[in-house]
Design a protein around this motif. Structure first.
Motif, PDB file in Angstrom:
ATOM      1  N   GLY A  66       2.046  -8.766  -4.636  1.00 28.62           N
ATOM      2  CA  GLY A  66       1.443  -7.611  -5.300  1.00 28.62           C
ATOM      3  C   GLY A  66      -0.074  -7.693  -5.326  1.00 28.62           C
ATOM      4  O   GLY A  66      -0.774  -6.800  -4.806  1.00 28.62           O
ATOM      5  N   PRO A  67      -0.670  -8.747  -5.910  1.00 27.96           N
ATOM      6  CA  PRO A  67      -2.135  -8.875  -5.904  1.00 27.96           C
ATOM      7  C   PRO A  67      -2.730  -8.957  -4.500  1.00 27.96           C
ATOM      8  O   PRO A  67      -3.811  -8.417  -4.242  1.00 27.96           O
ATOM      9  CB  PRO A  67      -2.370 -10.187  -6.675  1.00 27.96           C
ATOM     10  N   LEU A  68      -2.037  -9.615  -3.559  1.00 20.39           N
ATOM     11  CA  LEU A  68      -2.558  -9.735  -2.190  1.00 20.39           C
ATOM     12  C   LEU A  68      -2.621  -8.386  -1.498  1.00 20.39           C
ATOM     13  O   LEU A  68      -3.587  -8.090  -0.771  1.00 20.39           O
ATOM     14  CB  LEU A  68      -1.682 -10.692  -1.374  1.00 20.39           C
ATOM     15  N   LEU A  69      -1.618  -7.534  -1.706  1.00 17.04           N
ATOM     16  CA  LEU A  69      -1.601  -6.205  -1.099  1.00 17.04           C
ATOM     17  C   LEU A  69      -2.714  -5.328  -1.643  1.00 17.04           C
ATOM     18  O   LEU A  69      -3.243  -4.471  -0.932  1.00 17.04           O
ATOM     19  CB  LEU A  69      -0.241  -5.533  -1.323  1.00 17.04           C
ATOM     20  N   ASP A  70      -3.079  -5.518  -2.907  1.00 13.72           N
ATOM     21  CA  ASP A  70      -4.173  -4.749  -3.493  1.00 13.72           C
ATOM     22  C   ASP A  70      -5.528  -5.267  -3.012  1.00 13.72           C
ATOM     23  O   ASP A  70      -6.454  -4.488  -2.802  1.00 13.72           O
ATOM     24  CB  ASP A  70      -4.104  -4.802  -5.018  1.00 13.72           C
ATOM     25  N   ARG A  71      -5.650  -6.569  -2.831  1.00 12.71           N
ATOM     26  CA  ARG A  71      -6.931  -7.166  -2.451  1.00 12.71           C
ATOM     27  C   ARG A  71      -7.235  -6.978  -0.958  1.00 12.71           C
ATOM     28  O   ARG A  71      -8.359  -6.636  -0.567  1.00 12.71           O
ATOM     29  CB  ARG A  71      -6.908  -8.653  -2.794  1.00 12.71           C
ATOM     30  N   PHE A  72      -6.260  -7.212  -0.086  1.00 11.60           N
ATOM     31  CA  PHE A  72      -6.500  -7.246   1.357  1.00 11.60           C
ATOM     32  C   PHE A  72      -5.947  -6.026   2.106  1.00 11.60           C
ATOM     33  O   PHE A  72      -5.962  -6.009   3.342  1.00 11.60           O
ATOM     34  CB  PHE A  72      -5.882  -8.513   1.952  1.00 11.60           C
ATOM     35  N   ALA A 114       7.717  -9.937   1.514  1.00  9.02           N
ATOM     36  CA  ALA A 114       6.522  -9.118   1.715  1.00  9.02           C
ATOM     37  C   ALA A 114       6.895  -7.734   2.211  1.00  9.02           C
ATOM     38  O   ALA A 114       6.226  -6.743   1.891  1.00  9.02           O
ATOM     39  CB  ALA A 114       5.586  -9.803   2.715  1.00  9.02           C
ATOM     40  N   ALA A 115       7.960  -7.636   3.000  1.00 11.71           N
ATOM     41  CA  ALA A 115       8.367  -6.356   3.570  1.00 11.71           C
ATOM     42  C   ALA A 115       8.757  -5.366   2.488  1.00 11.71           C
ATOM     43  O   ALA A 115       8.324  -4.203   2.494  1.00 11.71           O
ATOM     44  CB  ALA A 115       9.527  -6.571   4.551  1.00 11.71           C
ATOM     45  N   ASN A 116       9.572  -5.812   1.527  1.00 12.20           N
ATOM     46  CA  ASN A 116      10.027  -4.912   0.472  1.00 12.20           C
ATOM     47  C   ASN A 116       8.894  -4.522  -0.461  1.00 12.20           C
ATOM     48  O   ASN A 116       8.742  -3.351  -0.824  1.00 12.20           O
ATOM     49  CB  ASN A 116      11.153  -5.577  -0.328  1.00 12.20           C
ATOM     50  N   VAL A 117       8.058  -5.503  -0.864  1.00 11.53           N
ATOM     51  CA  VAL A 117       6.949  -5.213  -1.773  1.00 11.53           C
ATOM     52  C   VAL A 117       5.964  -4.253  -1.119  1.00 11.53           C
ATOM     53  O   VAL A 117       5.491  -3.297  -1.745  1.00 11.53           O
ATOM     54  CB  VAL A 117       6.242  -6.520  -2.188  1.00 11.53           C
ATOM     55  N   ALA A 118       5.661  -4.478   0.174  1.00  9.42           N
ATOM     56  CA  ALA A 118       4.729  -3.600   0.880  1.00  9.42           C
ATOM     57  C   ALA A 118       5.302  -2.199   1.029  1.00  9.42           C
ATOM     58  O   ALA A 118       4.576  -1.203   0.882  1.00  9.42           O
ATOM     59  CB  ALA A 118       4.408  -4.183   2.254  1.00  9.42           C
ATOM     60  N   ALA A 119       6.603  -2.095   1.307  1.00 12.72           N
ATOM     61  CA  ALA A 119       7.224  -0.780   1.489  1.00 12.72           C
ATOM     62  C   ALA A 119       7.127   0.048   0.214  1.00 12.72           C
ATOM     63  O   ALA A 119       6.792   1.245   0.263  1.00 12.72           O
ATOM     64  CB  ALA A 119       8.681  -0.946   1.904  1.00 12.72           C
ATOM     65  N   ILE A 120       7.418  -0.564  -0.924  1.00 14.65           N
ATOM     66  CA  ILE A 120       7.360   0.168  -2.194  1.00 14.65           C
ATOM     67  C   ILE A 120       5.926   0.608  -2.484  1.00 14.65           C
ATOM     68  O   ILE A 120       5.676   1.741  -2.922  1.00 14.65           O
ATOM     69  CB  ILE A 120       7.917  -0.700  -3.331  1.00 14.65           C
ATOM     70  N   ALA A 121       4.956  -0.275  -2.225  1.00 10.09           N
ATOM     71  CA  ALA A 121       3.557   0.087  -2.440  1.00 10.09           C
ATOM     72  C   ALA A 121       3.141   1.229  -1.517  1.00 10.09           C
ATOM     73  O   ALA A 121       2.395   2.134  -1.918  1.00 10.09           O
ATOM     74  CB  ALA A 121       2.664  -1.133  -2.193  1.00 10.09           C
ATOM     75  N   MET A 122       3.622   1.212  -0.279  1.00 13.36           N
ATOM     76  CA  MET A 122       3.237   2.239   0.692  1.00 13.36           C
ATOM     77  C   MET A 122       3.846   3.605   0.366  1.00 13.36           C
ATOM     78  O   MET A 122       3.270   4.645   0.701  1.00 13.36           O
ATOM     79  CB  MET A 122       3.630   1.805   2.101  1.00 13.36           C
TER      80      MET A 122
END
Length: 411
Positions: A66-72, A114-122
């Protein structure tokens, strides 16, 4: 979304593939447990620990991405996670001991989540709040394909080419998803260098969420109920292929039928919410879960159950679990608006972590009969009911859950 364009449809399919990666990684190799136990010179209960280690990896990984997807930004952490998943899958393929397999499955999950967390964020990046509800509903349908197809495909691969072929298939699936993400997935939210990554700040945020009575009451009650699904995943190869001696292919069909019950109960919840509140449905489902668990355990102790009655009881038990989970999740998330993302990550991590710990009992107890597994079913259900009844009295200002179209839960 009112008029879904081909471009939007393809994007939703890519996001669906991302959310389905871990479910496929869980469900596909279950029919191969007996052959894996034979080749790795162990028993099915020990092989099930490789499933529990995957759950542990999912629980830990969610908190970090979660924090990594927001930062990078969205894609760099996604590429890293999928790359780690592919490397760990190769490690699983060439594992020659159960200890190596357990370790590589943990690493595989740390990458795959990472795939599931990124998909929900996207979904939040690409669609409006109104559109997002529809997209999540479509992703739930894509997720439903996994438990219906993956065990059957895994059973065919295992019986025809041996269990390593399953990890070859998972490597190919992971590689295709990575290529889709590189060439066809938009960036989504850009990197934000100002987003803090200090461990102390992240921990403080999670701790403040955890201390909310409504959050921990419904999260723990829902997690204990949801752990019944994890115990079933870890114990079902033993139940059907050891106790009842069904083939890998038949096990796949049984697994798909029972998964349909779990998914169907989740969808039934949408209809029930038109007449009843989340709290009433949750209490009813946990009471039913506990009653079914104890009836199941009593009959298993007295050798009452054959394969048909066992399937019927599991169908009912998993149905109550599928009914409990979205209501517990909605009530746990209700107090949070500004930091809903962090609350969701913490709730998901606790669900996976508790599910992993409870499912580990199947391996630690070396449960190779029906009765010990049903005892875990009954015990976890009773604990969930007690947490709800006792904990709900300690919530000073209960916040009602907002209306929703359902919830996206990846096992």
């Amino acid at each position: 979304m009112e008029k879904s364009s081909p471009k939007h449809s393809f994007l939703i399919l890519i996001l669906g593939a991302l959310t389905a990666l871990s479910p496929f990684s869980i469900d596909m190799y279950l029919p191969a447990f007996p052959k894996m136990a034979e080749d790795l010179h162990t028993n099915i209960a020990q092989v099930s620990l490789s499933l529990s280690s995957y759950f542990v990896g999912l629980a830990i990984g969610q908190l970090f991405y979660g924090p990594l997807l927001d930062r990078f930004g969205r894609k760099k952490p996604l590429y890293f996670g999928l790359g780690l998943y592919l490397l760990a899958t190769v490690g699983c393929l060439f594992s020659h001991s159960i200890d190596n397999l357990i370790a590589f499955r943990l690493i595989q999950a740390l990458g795959g989540c990472a795939a599931n967390v990124a998909a929900i964020a996207m979904v939040r990046d690409f669609f409006s709040p109104k559109e997002s509800a529809k997209v999540f509903s479509l992703l739930v349908l894509i997720l439903g394909v996994s438990p219906l197809l993956a065990p059957t495909a895994g059973g065919i691969l295992s019986s025809t080419y041996g269990w390593p072929s399953i990890f070859i298939a998972l490597f190919i699936i992971g590689l295709l998803i990575l290529l889709l993400a590189i060439f066809y997935l938009p960036q989504g939210r850009e990197a934000d260098p100002s987003h803090p990554l200090q461990p102390v700040a992240i921990v403080k945020n999670y701790f403040s969420i955890f201390l909310e009575p409504q959050f921990y009451t419904y999260t723990f009650a829902g997690s204990m109920a949801f752990s019944g699904l994890f115990v079933y995943l870890a114990g079902s190869p033993t139940i059907f292929m050891e106790v009842f001696k069904v083939s890998e292919q038949v096990y796949g069909w049984i697994f798909g039928f029972l998964a349909a019950g779990f998914i169907g109960a989740s969808q039934l919840n949408i209809l029930l919410l038109k007449r009843f509140g989340n709290e009433k449905i949750l209490l009813f489902s946990l009471a039913g879960l506990t009653f079914t668990g104890f009836v199941f355990a009593l009959g298993a102790y007295n050798n009452w159950w054959g394969i048909i009655s066992t399937i019927a009881l599991l169908f009912v038990f998993l149905g109550f679990a599928g009914l409990a989970n979205p209501n517990a999740s909605a009530l746990a998330m209700a107090p949070f608006e500004r930091n809903a993302g962090s609350a969701s990550a913490l709730m998901g991590s606790l669900q996976m972590g508790i599910g992993a710990l409870v499912s580990i009992t199947v391996g630690v107890m070396k449960a190779q009969q029906l009765f010990p597994i049903t005892v875990v079913f009954a015990g976890s259900a009773l604990l969930a009911l007690l947490i709800l009844v006792l904990g709900s009295r300690r919530i000073p200002n209960k916040v009602e859950a907002p209306d929703s179209d359902g919830s996206l839960v990846a096992h």
